[in-house]
Design a protein around this motif. Structure first.
Motif, PDB file in Angstrom:
ATOM      1  N   TYR A   1     -11.831  10.474 -24.400  1.00 24.40           N
ATOM      2  CA  TYR A   1     -11.459  10.002 -23.068  1.00 24.40           C
ATOM      3  C   TYR A   1     -10.279   9.063 -23.211  1.00 24.40           C
ATOM      4  CZ  TYR A   1     -15.950  11.828 -21.640  1.00 24.40           C
ATOM      5  OH  TYR A   1     -17.006  12.663 -21.395  1.00 24.40           O
ATOM      6  N   CYS A   2      -9.474   9.011 -22.162  1.00 25.05           N
ATOM      7  CA  CYS A   2      -8.394   8.034 -22.123  1.00 25.05           C
ATOM      8  C   CYS A   2      -8.428   7.345 -20.763  1.00 25.05           C
ATOM      9  CB  CYS A   2      -7.036   8.667 -22.380  1.00 25.05           C
ATOM     10  SG  CYS A   2      -6.428   9.781 -21.106  1.00 25.05           S
ATOM     11  N   VAL A   3      -7.891   6.156 -20.741  1.00 21.54           N
ATOM     12  CA  VAL A   3      -7.705   5.405 -19.501  1.00 21.54           C
ATOM     13  C   VAL A   3      -6.203   5.348 -19.283  1.00 21.54           C
ATOM     14  CG1 VAL A   3      -8.003   3.182 -18.347  1.00 21.54           C
ATOM     15  CG2 VAL A   3      -9.787   4.044 -19.880  1.00 21.54           C
ATOM     16  N   TYR A   4      -5.779   5.711 -18.076  1.00 15.49           N
ATOM     17  CA  TYR A   4      -4.351   5.786 -17.801  1.00 15.49           C
ATOM     18  C   TYR A   4      -4.000   5.030 -16.533  1.00 15.49           C
ATOM     19  CZ  TYR A   4      -5.886   9.361 -14.513  1.00 15.49           C
ATOM     20  OH  TYR A   4      -6.524  10.028 -13.491  1.00 15.49           O
TER      21      TYR A   4
ATOM     22  N   TYR B   1       5.797  10.984  -1.774  1.00 19.56           N
ATOM     23  CA  TYR B   1       6.919  10.462  -2.550  1.00 19.56           C
ATOM     24  C   TYR B   1       7.482  11.440  -3.584  1.00 19.56           C
ATOM     25  CZ  TYR B   1       5.462   5.984  -0.599  1.00 19.56           C
ATOM     26  OH  TYR B   1       5.135   4.969   0.255  1.00 19.56           O
ATOM     27  N   GLY B   2       6.734  12.499  -3.918  1.00 17.40           N
ATOM     28  CA  GLY B   2       7.182  13.456  -4.930  1.00 17.40           C
ATOM     29  C   GLY B   2       6.738  13.044  -6.328  1.00 17.40           C
ATOM     30  N   LEU B   3       6.318  14.011  -7.124  1.00 17.95           N
ATOM     31  CA  LEU B   3       5.835  13.744  -8.485  1.00 17.95           C
ATOM     32  C   LEU B   3       6.856  13.016  -9.354  1.00 17.95           C
ATOM     33  CD1 LEU B   3       3.949  17.024  -9.473  1.00 17.95           C
ATOM     34  CD2 LEU B   3       2.986  14.734  -9.298  1.00 17.95           C
ATOM     35  N   GLU B   4       8.124  13.285  -9.123  1.00 22.60           N
ATOM     36  CA  GLU B   4       9.170  12.693  -9.958  1.00 22.60           C
ATOM     37  C   GLU B   4       9.268  11.180  -9.801  1.00 22.60           C
ATOM     38  OE1 GLU B   4      11.020  13.701  -6.016  1.00 22.60           O
ATOM     39  OE2 GLU B   4       9.690  14.762  -7.384  1.00 22.60           O
ATOM     40  N   ASN B   5       8.617  10.629  -8.783  1.00 23.85           N
ATOM     41  CA  ASN B   5       8.662   9.183  -8.533  1.00 23.85           C
ATOM     42  C   ASN B   5       7.427   8.448  -9.049  1.00 23.85           C
ATOM     43  OD1 ASN B   5      11.231   8.961  -7.174  1.00 23.85           O
ATOM     44  ND2 ASN B   5      10.295  10.217  -5.599  1.00 23.85           N
ATOM     45  N   PHE B   6       6.751   9.050 -10.013  1.00 26.72           N
ATOM     46  CA  PHE B   6       5.569   8.447 -10.610  1.00 26.72           C
ATOM     47  C   PHE B   6       5.699   8.447 -12.123  1.00 26.72           C
ATOM     48  CE2 PHE B   6       4.304   9.619  -6.441  1.00 26.72           C
ATOM     49  CZ  PHE B   6       3.397   8.648  -6.044  1.00 26.72           C
ATOM     50  N   GLU B   7       5.187   7.389 -12.722  1.00 28.90           N
ATOM     51  CA  GLU B   7       5.222   7.253 -14.174  1.00 28.90           C
ATOM     52  C   GLU B   7       3.786   7.084 -14.674  1.00 28.90           C
ATOM     53  OE1 GLU B   7       8.217   4.737 -16.536  1.00 28.90           O
ATOM     54  OE2 GLU B   7       6.528   3.404 -16.091  1.00 28.90           O
ATOM     55  N   THR B   8       3.441   7.806 -15.728  1.00 30.91           N
ATOM     56  CA  THR B   8       2.095   7.731 -16.299  1.00 30.91           C
ATOM     57  C   THR B   8       2.136   7.006 -17.634  1.00 30.91           C
ATOM     58  OG1 THR B   8       1.479   9.810 -15.252  1.00 30.91           O
ATOM     59  CG2 THR B   8       0.104   9.070 -17.067  1.00 30.91           C
ATOM     60  N   GLU B   9       1.211   6.071 -17.810  1.00 33.96           N
ATOM     61  CA  GLU B   9       1.100   5.317 -19.048  1.00 33.96           C
ATOM     62  C   GLU B   9      -0.351   5.385 -19.515  1.00 33.96           C
ATOM     63  OE1 GLU B   9       1.440   0.627 -20.434  1.00 33.96           O
ATOM     64  OE2 GLU B   9       2.007   1.222 -18.416  1.00 33.96           O
ATOM     65  N   ILE B  10      -0.573   5.729 -20.767  1.00 31.60           N
ATOM     66  CA  ILE B  10      -1.925   5.744 -21.316  1.00 31.60           C
ATOM     67  C   ILE B  10      -2.234   4.339 -21.827  1.00 31.60           C
ATOM     68  CG2 ILE B  10      -3.444   6.677 -23.089  1.00 31.60           C
ATOM     69  CD1 ILE B  10      -1.914   9.318 -22.802  1.00 31.60           C
ATOM     70  N   LEU B  11      -3.284   3.727 -21.256  1.00 34.17           N
ATOM     71  CA  LEU B  11      -3.654   2.365 -21.622  1.00 34.17           C
ATOM     72  C   LEU B  11      -4.564   2.349 -22.843  1.00 34.17           C
ATOM     73  CD1 LEU B  11      -4.365   0.993 -18.037  1.00 34.17           C
ATOM     74  CD2 LEU B  11      -2.236   0.829 -19.371  1.00 34.17           C
ATOM     75  N   TYR B  12      -5.524   3.253 -22.880  1.00 32.53           N
ATOM     76  CA  TYR B  12      -6.463   3.378 -23.997  1.00 32.53           C
ATOM     77  C   TYR B  12      -6.692   4.861 -24.251  1.00 32.53           C
ATOM     78  CZ  TYR B  12      -7.507  -1.441 -22.726  1.00 32.53           C
ATOM     79  OH  TYR B  12      -7.393  -2.758 -22.417  1.00 32.53           O
ATOM     80  N   SER B  13      -6.821   5.231 -25.509  1.00 35.74           N
ATOM     81  CA  SER B  13      -7.101   6.627 -25.823  1.00 35.74           C
ATOM     82  C   SER B  13      -8.098   6.710 -26.976  1.00 35.74           C
ATOM     83  CB  SER B  13      -5.804   7.375 -26.173  1.00 35.74           C
ATOM     84  OG  SER B  13      -5.219   6.823 -27.323  1.00 35.74           O
ATOM     85  N   ARG B  14      -8.515   7.926 -27.264  1.00 31.88           N
ATOM     86  CA  ARG B  14      -9.482   8.212 -28.334  1.00 31.88           C
ATOM     87  C   ARG B  14     -10.814   7.495 -28.126  1.00 31.88           C
ATOM     88  NH1 ARG B  14      -7.455   9.432 -34.146  1.00 31.88           N
ATOM     89  NH2 ARG B  14      -9.492  10.347 -33.948  1.00 31.88           N
ATOM     90  N   ILE B  15     -11.242   7.386 -26.898  1.00 29.75           N
ATOM     91  CA  ILE B  15     -12.538   6.784 -26.593  1.00 29.75           C
ATOM     92  C   ILE B  15     -13.570   7.897 -26.671  1.00 29.75           C
ATOM     93  CG2 ILE B  15     -13.911   5.570 -24.863  1.00 29.75           C
ATOM     94  CD1 ILE B  15     -11.164   4.570 -23.716  1.00 29.75           C
ATOM     95  N   ARG B  16     -14.577   7.748 -27.485  1.00 29.43           N
ATOM     96  CA  ARG B  16     -15.579   8.802 -27.672  1.00 29.43           C
ATOM     97  C   ARG B  16     -16.697   8.767 -26.626  1.00 29.43           C
ATOM     98  NH1 ARG B  16     -14.640  12.774 -31.267  1.00 29.43           N
ATOM     99  NH2 ARG B  16     -13.593  12.031 -33.105  1.00 29.43           N
ATOM    100  N   ASP B  17     -17.111   7.576 -26.253  1.00 32.66           N
ATOM    101  CA  ASP B  17     -18.260   7.427 -25.358  1.00 32.66           C
ATOM    102  C   ASP B  17     -17.788   7.051 -23.958  1.00 32.66           C
ATOM    103  OD1 ASP B  17     -20.654   6.844 -24.111  1.00 32.66           O
ATOM    104  OD2 ASP B  17     -21.263   5.308 -25.527  1.00 32.66           O
ATOM    105  N   LYS B  18     -18.027   7.941 -22.999  1.00 33.97           N
ATOM    106  CA  LYS B  18     -17.550   7.707 -21.626  1.00 33.97           C
ATOM    107  C   LYS B  18     -18.132   6.424 -21.029  1.00 33.97           C
ATOM    108  CE  LYS B  18     -17.018   9.911 -17.174  1.00 33.97           C
ATOM    109  NZ  LYS B  18     -17.245  11.087 -16.366  1.00 33.97           N
ATOM    110  N   SER B  19     -19.302   6.006 -21.465  1.00 34.21           N
ATOM    111  CA  SER B  19     -19.916   4.816 -20.888  1.00 34.21           C
ATOM    112  C   SER B  19     -19.141   3.552 -21.228  1.00 34.21           C
ATOM    113  CB  SER B  19     -21.368   4.673 -21.360  1.00 34.21           C
ATOM    114  OG  SER B  19     -21.416   4.411 -22.758  1.00 34.21           O
ATOM    115  N   THR B  20     -18.230   3.629 -22.209  1.00 31.42           N
ATOM    116  CA  THR B  20     -17.428   2.462 -22.554  1.00 31.42           C
ATOM    117  C   THR B  20     -16.117   2.420 -21.792  1.00 31.42           C
ATOM    118  OG1 THR B  20     -16.352   3.578 -24.409  1.00 31.42           O
ATOM    119  CG2 THR B  20     -18.383   2.354 -24.881  1.00 31.42           C
ATOM    120  N   VAL B  21     -15.849   3.470 -20.992  1.00 27.24           N
ATOM    121  CA  VAL B  21     -14.591   3.529 -20.240  1.00 27.24           C
ATOM    122  C   VAL B  21     -14.686   2.674 -19.011  1.00 27.24           C
ATOM    123  CG1 VAL B  21     -13.024   5.048 -18.987  1.00 27.24           C
ATOM    124  CG2 VAL B  21     -14.105   5.832 -21.076  1.00 27.24           C
TER     125      VAL B  21
END
Length: 70
Positions: free
Chosen positions: A6-9, A50-70
């Motif tokens: 899981y990742c948090v973005y 606003y159009g997809l081009e006006n959004f930026e995605t940043e991954i805050l946390y990744s490689r989380i194994r247990d969803k309950s910790t998200v």
């Protein structure tokens, strides 16, 4: 069997600065978000306005194994 993580973005609207925080399950470690753009109702409305081009995605946390910790 592929491993699941899981990742948090954060997605930021580059026009008005509003942000959306979400979580996503992925199996491709090289590209956690893949084609996924978020599924929230308000986020989808903002993409339409606003159009997809006006959004930026940043991954805050990744490689989380247990969803309950998200």
């Amino acid at each position: 069997m592929k491993s699941k993580w899981y990742c948090v973005y954060k997605i930021t609207n580059l026009i008005n600065g509003k942000t959306y925080i979400g979580q996503h399950m992925y199996t491709n470690e090289a590209n956690p978000m893949g084609e996924y753009k978020g599924s929230g109702k308000l986020l989808k409305l903002a993409y339409k306005k606003y159009g997809l081009e006006n959004f930026e995605t940043e991954i805050l946390y990744s490689r989380i194994r247990d969803k309950s910790t998200v």
